[in-house]
Design a protein around this motif. Structure first.
Motif, PDB file in Angstrom:
ATOM      1  N   PHE A  22       0.832  -1.205   0.000  1.00  0.00           N
ATOM      2  CA  PHE A  22       0.000   0.000   0.000  1.00  0.00           C
ATOM      3  C   PHE A  22       0.870   1.260   0.000  1.00  0.00           C
ATOM      4  O   PHE A  22       0.606   2.206  -0.753  1.00  0.00           O
ATOM      5  CB  PHE A  22      -0.914   0.006   1.219  1.00  0.00           C
ATOM      6  N   ILE A  23       1.895   1.268   0.824  1.00  0.00           N
ATOM      7  CA  ILE A  23       2.783   2.426   0.917  1.00  0.00           C
ATOM      8  C   ILE A  23       3.457   2.714  -0.413  1.00  0.00           C
ATOM      9  O   ILE A  23       3.509   3.864  -0.876  1.00  0.00           O
ATOM     10  CB  ILE A  23       3.836   2.211   2.024  1.00  0.00           C
ATOM     11  N   ILE A  24       3.958   1.674  -1.059  1.00  0.00           N
ATOM     12  CA  ILE A  24       4.658   1.835  -2.338  1.00  0.00           C
ATOM     13  C   ILE A  24       3.708   2.324  -3.424  1.00  0.00           C
ATOM     14  O   ILE A  24       4.006   3.283  -4.156  1.00  0.00           O
ATOM     15  CB  ILE A  24       5.330   0.524  -2.761  1.00  0.00           C
ATOM     16  N   THR A  25       2.544   1.677  -3.547  1.00  0.00           N
ATOM     17  CA  THR A  25       1.589   2.074  -4.589  1.00  0.00           C
ATOM     18  C   THR A  25       0.985   3.445  -4.302  1.00  0.00           C
ATOM     19  O   THR A  25       0.683   4.200  -5.225  1.00  0.00           O
ATOM     20  CB  THR A  25       0.474   1.031  -4.739  1.00  0.00           C
ATOM     21  N   LEU A  26       0.830   3.780  -3.015  1.00  0.00           N
ATOM     22  CA  LEU A  26       0.332   5.108  -2.659  1.00  0.00           C
ATOM     23  C   LEU A  26       1.339   6.179  -3.059  1.00  0.00           C
ATOM     24  O   LEU A  26       0.968   7.233  -3.595  1.00  0.00           O
ATOM     25  CB  LEU A  26       0.053   5.191  -1.161  1.00  0.00           C
ATOM     26  N   ARG A  97      -2.676   0.992 -18.487  1.00  0.00           N
ATOM     27  CA  ARG A  97      -3.018  -0.299 -17.889  1.00  0.00           C
ATOM     28  C   ARG A  97      -2.179  -0.563 -16.641  1.00  0.00           C
ATOM     29  O   ARG A  97      -2.668  -1.088 -15.638  1.00  0.00           O
ATOM     30  CB  ARG A  97      -2.847  -1.429 -18.906  1.00  0.00           C
ATOM     31  N   ILE A  98      -0.907  -0.185 -16.714  1.00  0.00           N
ATOM     32  CA  ILE A  98      -0.024  -0.364 -15.561  1.00  0.00           C
ATOM     33  C   ILE A  98      -0.465   0.529 -14.404  1.00  0.00           C
ATOM     34  O   ILE A  98      -0.568   0.083 -13.261  1.00  0.00           O
ATOM     35  CB  ILE A  98       1.445  -0.051 -15.945  1.00  0.00           C
ATOM     36  N   PHE A  99      -0.751   1.800 -14.701  1.00  0.00           N
ATOM     37  CA  PHE A  99      -1.179   2.723 -13.643  1.00  0.00           C
ATOM     38  C   PHE A  99      -2.543   2.347 -13.078  1.00  0.00           C
ATOM     39  O   PHE A  99      -2.795   2.525 -11.883  1.00  0.00           O
ATOM     40  CB  PHE A  99      -1.192   4.163 -14.157  1.00  0.00           C
ATOM     41  N   ASP A 100      -3.421   1.841 -13.936  1.00  0.00           N
ATOM     42  CA  ASP A 100      -4.718   1.357 -13.446  1.00  0.00           C
ATOM     43  C   ASP A 100      -4.518   0.226 -12.445  1.00  0.00           C
ATOM     44  O   ASP A 100      -5.174   0.179 -11.397  1.00  0.00           O
ATOM     45  CB  ASP A 100      -5.585   0.864 -14.608  1.00  0.00           C
ATOM     46  N   MET A 101      -3.610  -0.689 -12.772  1.00  0.00           N
ATOM     47  CA  MET A 101      -3.321  -1.805 -11.874  1.00  0.00           C
ATOM     48  C   MET A 101      -2.719  -1.316 -10.560  1.00  0.00           C
ATOM     49  O   MET A 101      -3.089  -1.793  -9.475  1.00  0.00           O
ATOM     50  CB  MET A 101      -2.352  -2.782 -12.562  1.00  0.00           C
ATOM     51  N   ILE A 102      -1.811  -0.354 -10.640  1.00  0.00           N
ATOM     52  CA  ILE A 102      -1.197   0.203  -9.433  1.00  0.00           C
ATOM     53  C   ILE A 102      -2.256   0.846  -8.545  1.00  0.00           C
ATOM     54  O   ILE A 102      -2.255   0.668  -7.320  1.00  0.00           O
ATOM     55  CB  ILE A 102      -0.114   1.242  -9.809  1.00  0.00           C
ATOM     56  N   GLN A 103      -3.183   1.582  -9.153  1.00  0.00           N
ATOM     57  CA  GLN A 103      -4.248   2.227  -8.377  1.00  0.00           C
ATOM     58  C   GLN A 103      -5.190   1.204  -7.751  1.00  0.00           C
ATOM     59  O   GLN A 103      -5.653   1.380  -6.620  1.00  0.00           O
ATOM     60  CB  GLN A 103      -5.018   3.201  -9.270  1.00  0.00           C
ATOM     61  N   LEU A 104      -5.471   0.116  -8.475  1.00  0.00           N
ATOM     62  CA  LEU A 104      -6.312  -0.956  -7.930  1.00  0.00           C
ATOM     63  C   LEU A 104      -5.627  -1.634  -6.753  1.00  0.00           C
ATOM     64  O   LEU A 104      -6.253  -1.918  -5.721  1.00  0.00           O
ATOM     65  CB  LEU A 104      -6.624  -1.984  -9.013  1.00  0.00           C
ATOM     66  N   ILE A 105      -4.325  -1.885  -6.895  1.00  0.00           N
ATOM     67  CA  ILE A 105      -3.556  -2.501  -5.812  1.00  0.00           C
ATOM     68  C   ILE A 105      -3.530  -1.574  -4.602  1.00  0.00           C
ATOM     69  O   ILE A 105      -3.642  -2.020  -3.455  1.00  0.00           O
ATOM     70  CB  ILE A 105      -2.120  -2.825  -6.278  1.00  0.00           C
ATOM     71  N   CYS A 106      -3.385  -0.278  -4.864  1.00  0.00           N
ATOM     72  CA  CYS A 106      -3.369   0.712  -3.787  1.00  0.00           C
ATOM     73  C   CYS A 106      -4.681   0.678  -3.008  1.00  0.00           C
ATOM     74  O   CYS A 106      -4.685   0.631  -1.770  1.00  0.00           O
ATOM     75  CB  CYS A 106      -3.126   2.101  -4.363  1.00  0.00           C
ATOM     76  N   LEU A 107      -5.799   0.668  -3.720  1.00  0.00           N
ATOM     77  CA  LEU A 107      -7.111   0.641  -3.079  1.00  0.00           C
ATOM     78  C   LEU A 107      -7.338  -0.676  -2.333  1.00  0.00           C
ATOM     79  O   LEU A 107      -7.804  -0.690  -1.186  1.00  0.00           O
ATOM     80  CB  LEU A 107      -8.214   0.841  -4.122  1.00  0.00           C
ATOM     81  N   HIS A 188      13.128  12.883 -11.316  1.00  0.00           N
ATOM     82  CA  HIS A 188      12.567  13.615 -10.175  1.00  0.00           C
ATOM     83  C   HIS A 188      11.359  12.875  -9.595  1.00  0.00           C
ATOM     84  O   HIS A 188      11.172  12.846  -8.374  1.00  0.00           O
ATOM     85  CB  HIS A 188      12.163  15.030 -10.600  1.00  0.00           C
ATOM     86  N   CYS A 189      10.551  12.280 -10.463  1.00  0.00           N
ATOM     87  CA  CYS A 189       9.410  11.480  -9.999  1.00  0.00           C
ATOM     88  C   CYS A 189       9.897  10.295  -9.181  1.00  0.00           C
ATOM     89  O   CYS A 189       9.342   9.985  -8.115  1.00  0.00           O
ATOM     90  CB  CYS A 189       8.590  10.978 -11.187  1.00  0.00           C
ATOM     91  N   PHE A 190      10.939   9.637  -9.665  1.00  0.00           N
ATOM     92  CA  PHE A 190      11.490   8.483  -8.963  1.00  0.00           C
ATOM     93  C   PHE A 190      12.013   8.892  -7.590  1.00  0.00           C
ATOM     94  O   PHE A 190      11.762   8.209  -6.588  1.00  0.00           O
ATOM     95  CB  PHE A 190      12.618   7.862  -9.790  1.00  0.00           C
ATOM     96  N   ILE A 191      12.713  10.011  -7.546  1.00  0.00           N
ATOM     97  CA  ILE A 191      13.247  10.511  -6.273  1.00  0.00           C
ATOM     98  C   ILE A 191      12.103  10.798  -5.302  1.00  0.00           C
ATOM     99  O   ILE A 191      12.170  10.449  -4.119  1.00  0.00           O
ATOM    100  CB  ILE A 191      14.098  11.780  -6.498  1.00  0.00           C
ATOM    101  N   MET A 192      11.049  11.418  -5.801  1.00  0.00           N
ATOM    102  CA  MET A 192       9.908  11.750  -4.949  1.00  0.00           C
ATOM    103  C   MET A 192       9.259  10.483  -4.402  1.00  0.00           C
ATOM    104  O   MET A 192       8.890  10.424  -3.219  1.00  0.00           O
ATOM    105  CB  MET A 192       8.889  12.567  -5.740  1.00  0.00           C
ATOM    106  N   ILE A 193       9.113   9.470  -5.234  1.00  0.00           N
ATOM    107  CA  ILE A 193       8.521   8.199  -4.795  1.00  0.00           C
ATOM    108  C   ILE A 193       9.352   7.582  -3.684  1.00  0.00           C
ATOM    109  O   ILE A 193       8.828   7.158  -2.649  1.00  0.00           O
ATOM    110  CB  ILE A 193       8.396   7.223  -5.985  1.00  0.00           C
ATOM    111  N   VAL A 194      10.665   7.533  -3.880  1.00  0.00           N
ATOM    112  CA  VAL A 194      11.558   6.954  -2.879  1.00  0.00           C
ATOM    113  C   VAL A 194      11.488   7.729  -1.568  1.00  0.00           C
ATOM    114  O   VAL A 194      11.405   7.122  -0.484  1.00  0.00           O
ATOM    115  CB  VAL A 194      13.014   6.917  -3.406  1.00  0.00           C
ATOM    116  N   VAL A 195      11.508   9.051  -1.652  1.00  0.00           N
ATOM    117  CA  VAL A 195      11.448   9.894  -0.449  1.00  0.00           C
ATOM    118  C   VAL A 195      10.137   9.671   0.307  1.00  0.00           C
ATOM    119  O   VAL A 195      10.131   9.537   1.533  1.00  0.00           O
ATOM    120  CB  VAL A 195      11.613  11.387  -0.811  1.00  0.00           C
ATOM    121  N   LEU A 196       9.029   9.609  -0.413  1.00  0.00           N
ATOM    122  CA  LEU A 196       7.723   9.390   0.221  1.00  0.00           C
ATOM    123  C   LEU A 196       7.673   8.039   0.932  1.00  0.00           C
ATOM    124  O   LEU A 196       7.165   7.929   2.052  1.00  0.00           O
ATOM    125  CB  LEU A 196       6.608   9.476  -0.825  1.00  0.00           C
TER     126      LEU A 196
END
Length: 218
Positions: A22-26, A97-107, A188-196
């Motif tokens: 959840f943390i990663i997908t969020l 499709r990948i982002f849809d799956m990530i959002q479904l996993i997050c939920l 920058h997106c990758f860095i933000m994901i890792v930091v979060l």
């Protein structure tokens, strides 16, 4: 007693895994839809100057792309100011499709985590938080280290792993959208994901320590 301990330990590991998921997908979902990062990069990376387009045109078309990535959006991707090749359209469909799956996993992982956390709070069990902090900090740390060695190579490997074609290699003549999506922005997106992820991992650890101390006091 031993059987109960093993059962609880398995439950802790399972919850920690689901909560980490959840943390990663969020973190990924938040970063993708956090448009302010891209707005900042328009100036920081000189995207307007490099592409030769106005800031308003860039923002409007980027907003269309991000809206398209939402799990709730069902329609074709049509940029206002950019032509798009057939292969480019296919790639964006694959990305969606990948982002849809990530959002479904997050939920899904969020819902399961919420139910299990509620049960654990009732029983005053917080070991899963310590495991979650470990799981969630190890993964981004390893990926972050590897990406820092050569982000360009990591970027290429990522696309080869998740896509079975080379449609992600855009030609600016047929898919000019690529002129406003520099590789540095994705870094920058990758860095933000890792930091979060790391921040959420730290929060889990401090909550665990706080609860552990409260239990020992009583």
């Amino acid at each position: 007693m031993k059987t109960l301990f093993i059962k609880n330990r398995k439950q802790d590991i399972f919850l920690a895994f689901i909560l980490t998921l959840f943390i990663i997908t969020l973190a990924i979902t938040f970063t993708v839809f956090f448009k302010q990062l891209y707005y900042f990069d328009i100036d920081y990376l000189n995207i307007a100057e490099i592409s030769g387009l106005s800031k308003d045109i860039i923002k409007n078309n980027y907003d269309i792309l991000i809206q398209y990535q939402s799990i709730f959006y069902r329609g074709a991707l049509n940029f206002k100011d950019f032509a798009m090749s057939t292969t480019g359209r296919i790639h964006f469909e694959e990305v969606k499709r990948i982002f849809d799956m990530i959002q479904l996993i997050c939920l899904g992982s969020g819902l399961i985590s919420l139910i299990m956390i509620y049960h654990n709070i009732k029983n005053k069990e917080y070991r899963y938080l310590r495991l979650t902090s470990i799981f969630s900090i190890v993964i981004p740390s390893i990926l972050g280290f590897l990406a820092s060695l050569d982000f360009n190579q990591a970027f290429i490997i990522f696309h080869k792993l998740f896509f079975r074609n080379d449609y992600w290699i855009f030609d600016s003549r047929s898919d000019p959208i690529i002129t406003i999506l520099p590789e540095a922005f994705f870094m920058h997106c990758f860095i933000m994901i890792v930091v979060l992820i790391i921040l959420m991992s730290i929060v889990c650890y401090f909550i665990y320590r706080k609860k552990e101390q409260d239990i020992l006091k009583h």
